[in-house]
Every structure is written in structure tokens, then in C-alpha cells.
Design a protein around this motif. Structure first.
Motif, PDB file in Angstrom:
ATOM      1  N   SER A 316      -1.273  -2.610  -2.785  1.00 26.51           N
ATOM      2  CA  SER A 316      -2.285  -3.351  -3.536  1.00 26.51           C
ATOM      3  C   SER A 316      -2.599  -2.723  -4.887  1.00 26.51           C
ATOM      4  O   SER A 316      -3.077  -3.397  -5.795  1.00 26.51           O
ATOM      5  CB  SER A 316      -3.563  -3.487  -2.705  1.00 26.51           C
ATOM      6  OG  SER A 316      -4.080  -2.217  -2.378  1.00 26.51           O
ATOM      7  N   LYS A 317      -2.320  -1.426  -5.050  1.00 28.75           N
ATOM      8  CA  LYS A 317      -2.594  -0.796  -6.355  1.00 28.75           C
ATOM      9  C   LYS A 317      -1.357  -0.177  -7.004  1.00 28.75           C
ATOM     10  O   LYS A 317      -1.324   0.000  -8.229  1.00 28.75           O
ATOM     11  CB  LYS A 317      -3.695   0.263  -6.224  1.00 28.75           C
ATOM     12  CG  LYS A 317      -3.364   1.459  -5.381  1.00 28.75           C
ATOM     13  CD  LYS A 317      -4.538   2.430  -5.327  1.00 28.75           C
ATOM     14  CE  LYS A 317      -4.242   3.648  -4.464  1.00 28.75           C
ATOM     15  NZ  LYS A 317      -3.193   4.516  -5.046  1.00 28.75           N
ATOM     16  N   ASP A 318      -0.325   0.131  -6.215  1.00 31.60           N
ATOM     17  CA  ASP A 318       0.813   0.881  -6.746  1.00 31.60           C
ATOM     18  C   ASP A 318       2.099   0.071  -6.911  1.00 31.60           C
ATOM     19  O   ASP A 318       3.109   0.599  -7.378  1.00 31.60           O
ATOM     20  CB  ASP A 318       1.110   2.086  -5.837  1.00 31.60           C
ATOM     21  CG  ASP A 318      -0.049   3.063  -5.778  1.00 31.60           C
ATOM     22  OD1 ASP A 318      -0.666   3.293  -6.839  1.00 31.60           O
ATOM     23  OD2 ASP A 318      -0.338   3.579  -4.693  1.00 31.60           O
TER      24      ASP A 318
END
Length: 398
Positions: A316-318
Motif C-alpha cells: 500500500s505504500k511501497d
């Protein structure tokens, strides 16, 4: 019969449950004076106590349970499960008739009417997965119904829910024929070795069947293929059988080496002609960039969340950074197969990750095709958030 508790919905959640939303969110219920045990049947009612649906209490991710029926007269018993299984099997009759594919999903949770429960077919064996203690409390009725509705060789089970942090080494065999593992199943004519009695994983993710087929049929011939987070090398097998010049499989788990060798071997592929690396994928990206390696096809299919001694990775972030790393080692006009099973964001959001990565690297791209769950992984058309798989075939343009 499981105990029944009345569950009063907050007003703003009444409409969605009444209209067929299957998951009972934590914030949807008014507080109750009773301590509800997992497996308790829920009589779900409006604030005025008028009936909406019947469900069961079972904690899973954001939810506290699942809706089972909107019929107040329906008993949740063996006959209920039989009815659901018959309906699911009737949708998959064509899969049972195929000779070149002998593994598929028979029952897909909320898509087939019972959230928290999946059933997979492996050449006559049925693997039942329970995602909460709540659904597990119906275990006996589920197995009885499965025996009544199928002509099975044997049943295995997986408990895919938290047991208070305690991992208990267990035999996942339930009844029927005892499987001789590895069991060799077919998928579009390819062989895959699976084990239904060796921890959480079986050796193959059935939801990627159409993606593997596309890789074999369209994108492998004469190509160099890098398969990251390769697990047992299923994508590498598809690429090799599609005529890839060479495959490279990279995974941090030590078990990936013998399991990938096994997958090549059951297909008559000389594994010594392929590259199998047991190492951190991000370290391999650095290695490949330093040595100016370029691949015609790069497969990205990471876990939603992973932690090593060096780093923590979350899709979700990387994911944008993951694609950036892949771009660095993808040949001009090459292909990146970007995949995620993270259900917390949709395909539209996933495509923003792709766009962000290419803009960061000042590169142009074209999405050639995209995939979500295959047809045996039934989903609810009105609630696309449950269609968790997102795959994009991205061409790196000159």
C-alpha cells in the motif's frame, strides 16, 4: 445448533446490509450487553428491531461477521451448506470437465454466499480454508455437506485465523483418502506439484491461473524472464514452457530453491539451465542494476506485507518504489507484470502507483492488458472491493 444473539445495526448501516452487503463491519453494530462468542448466529435487526438478515459472528480483518441469508425462516444447518455448495458447484461444471486443468476454486467465500470460507479442488481432493473461529465452529456441518454434494477422494483443511499467537503443528488431513504428496495437478496443461499438508501454503496460487497462461502464450518466447517473490517458481515454469530463453527466480525463503527445482522437474524442464536465487528481491534489484542486467519480462507479485531484518515492505505504500526498481532492469519495450492481492485498494488506485513510478523515472508506458480474479473465484458484482487481485501487463516504451 449455534446460539443466536440479536445484533442491532446503527441506522446508517441498515441500507447496505439490507441491499446485500455481506460483511458486518465493526462500526456497524450498536453495542451489545452480551459477550458474543465466535460462531454465534446473529439475528441482524434495524433499530426498531425489525429483521434484516441472519449472519454469524467471526472476526476477520475489518469485520465482526458475515451475512448468511435474508430469509428469517432459513436454518443455518447442514442442509443450508449443502444448498450453497450445490449452487457453487453448478457454476463450475465446466471446470470439472476439463482434462488439462485439475485444480480450481469450488467455493469463494462471500462470492458464493458464505464469507470466511473457501474450498479448493485439487484433482479430487478438497481443501477447506477457514478464515475465522466463527466459521470454524460450523466445521462438522460443512464437511458433512461437502461429502453429500461431491464425489471426493479426500478432505484437507487450513485454519487461516489467529490462534492467539500459538502455532500448533497439525495434520491438515480430515478424512477420505490420504494424499500422497507432492500431488501433481494440471493447469492449462502445465504440471504443478502441490502439498495440502505442509503449513499454510500449497505450492501454487490458483487465482493467478489466467496470468500464467497469458505469460506462457503471449510474452515468453525467446525472452529473458525475471520472476521476483517467486515462491515455488510457478510463473517461471509458465515462462519456460512458453519458450523463454532463460528464467531467473528470486525469493528470500530457503525453501523456494528445492520447491522451484521440483516445479521445473515435474514439467521435464532442466532446472540447471534456469537461474534460481535465494536472496532478498531488493538486494537482487541492486545487484542486477550494478551489473547492468536487463530482462525482457519482470514479474512482480509481492506479498501484501513483509518484514526482514533490513526492512519492512507494504504494497500500500511501497509498490511505486518496487516498480521503479523493476524499470531500471527492464529492457526497452520490455514487459513488467505488476500484481497485488492487497484488498485495501482498488484497480484505479493500483494504476496510480504505476503512473507515479513511471513519472518518477521519466519513462513512458502502456498497459497491454489487466486481470482480476478468474471466473472460478466468484465475486459480488455490486461490491468490487472483494475482487482483491489486480494485475497489469505494462510495456516499457522506448
Amino acid at each position: 445448533m449455534n446460539h443466536v444473539v440479536e445484533l442491532i445495526l446503527k441506522p446508517k448501516f441498515v441500507a447496505e446490509i439490507a441491499n446485500g452487503y455481506p460483511l458486518i463491519l465493526k462500526e456497524a453494530a450498536e453495542s451489545t450487553n452480551e459477550t458474543i462468542e465466535e460462531g454465534t448466529l446473529l439475528k441482524i435487526v434495524r433499530p426498531n428491531r425489525k429483521y434484516i438478515a441472519t449472519g454469524y459472528y467471526g472476526k476477520q480483518n475489518k469485520g465482526i461477521g458475515w451475512v448468511l441469508t435474508n430469509d428469517p425462516s432459513k436454518e443455518i444447518d447442514e442442509a443450508y451448506f449443502e444448498e450453497k455448495f450445490k449452487q457453487a458447484i453448478s457454476k463450475r461444471v465446466d471446470f470439472y470437465k476439463q482434462d488439462d486443468t485439475t485444480a480450481f476454486r469450488v467455493f469463494n467465500g462471500e462470492g458464493d454466499g458464505i464469507g470466511g470460507l473457501t474450498i479448493d479442488y485439487f484433482d479430487g481432493f478438497y481443501l477447506v480454508s477457514f478464515y475465522s473461529k466463527g466459521i470454524y465452529s460450523f466445521r462438522d456441518a460443512i464437511f458433512a455437506a461437502l461429502k453429500e454434494t461431491t464425489n471426493l477422494r479426500g478432505i484437507y483443511e487450513k485454519k487461516r485465523f489467529d490462534t492467539n499467537g500459538q502455532y500448533v503443528e497439525q495434520d491438515d488431513y480430515v478424512e477420505g483418502e490420504v494424499g500422497q504428496f507432492p500431488l501433481i495437478i494440471k493447469e492449462n496443461g502445465m504440471n504443478y506439484a502441490v502439498n495440502l499438508n505442509d503449513g499454510a501454503m500449497t505450492g501454487i496460487f490458483l487465482d493467478q491461473r489466467n496470468v500464467r497462461l497469458a505469460l506462457r502464450e503471449k510474452y515468453s518466447k525467446g525472452k529473458t524472464v525475471l520472476n521476483t517473490f517467486s515462491y515455488t517458481g510457478a510463473f517461471s515454469v509458465a515462462a519456460a514452457l512458453g519458450g523463454a530463453y532463460e528464467t531467473t527466480s528470486v525469493d528470500l525463503a530457503k525453501r523456494s530453491l528445492p520447491m522451484t527445482i521440483e516445479q521445473f522437474s515435474v514439467n521435464g524442464i532442466d532446472y540447471e539451465q534456469q537461474q534460481i536465487k535465494v536472496m532478498n528481491v531488493f538486494d537482487y534489484f541492486s545487484y542486477a542494476a550494478r551489473h547492468q542486467l536487463k530482462f525482457d519480462v519482470v514479474v512482480l507479485d509481492p506479498p501484501s506485507f513483509a518484514r526482514t531484518k533490513k526492512m519492512t515492505f507494504s504494497t500500500s505504500k511501497d509498490y511505486p518504489k518496487l516498480i521503479e526498481d523493476a524499470i531500471e532492469i527492464t529492457a526497452s519495450n520490455g514487459l513488467i507484470i505488476a500484481s497485488t492481492n492487497n484488498a485495501s485498494f482498488n484497480m484505479k488506485k493500483f494504476k496510480t502507483f504505476i503512473d507515479k513510478a513511471f513519472k518518477e523515472k521519466n519513462k513512458r508506458y502502456k498497459i497491454l492488458e489487466q486481470h482480476q480474479l478468474p471466473e472460478d473465484f466468484a465475486t459480488l458484482e455490486d461490491y468490487p472491493e472483494f475482487n482483491y487481485l489486480k494485475v497489469c501487463m505494462i510495456q516499457l516504451l522506448k
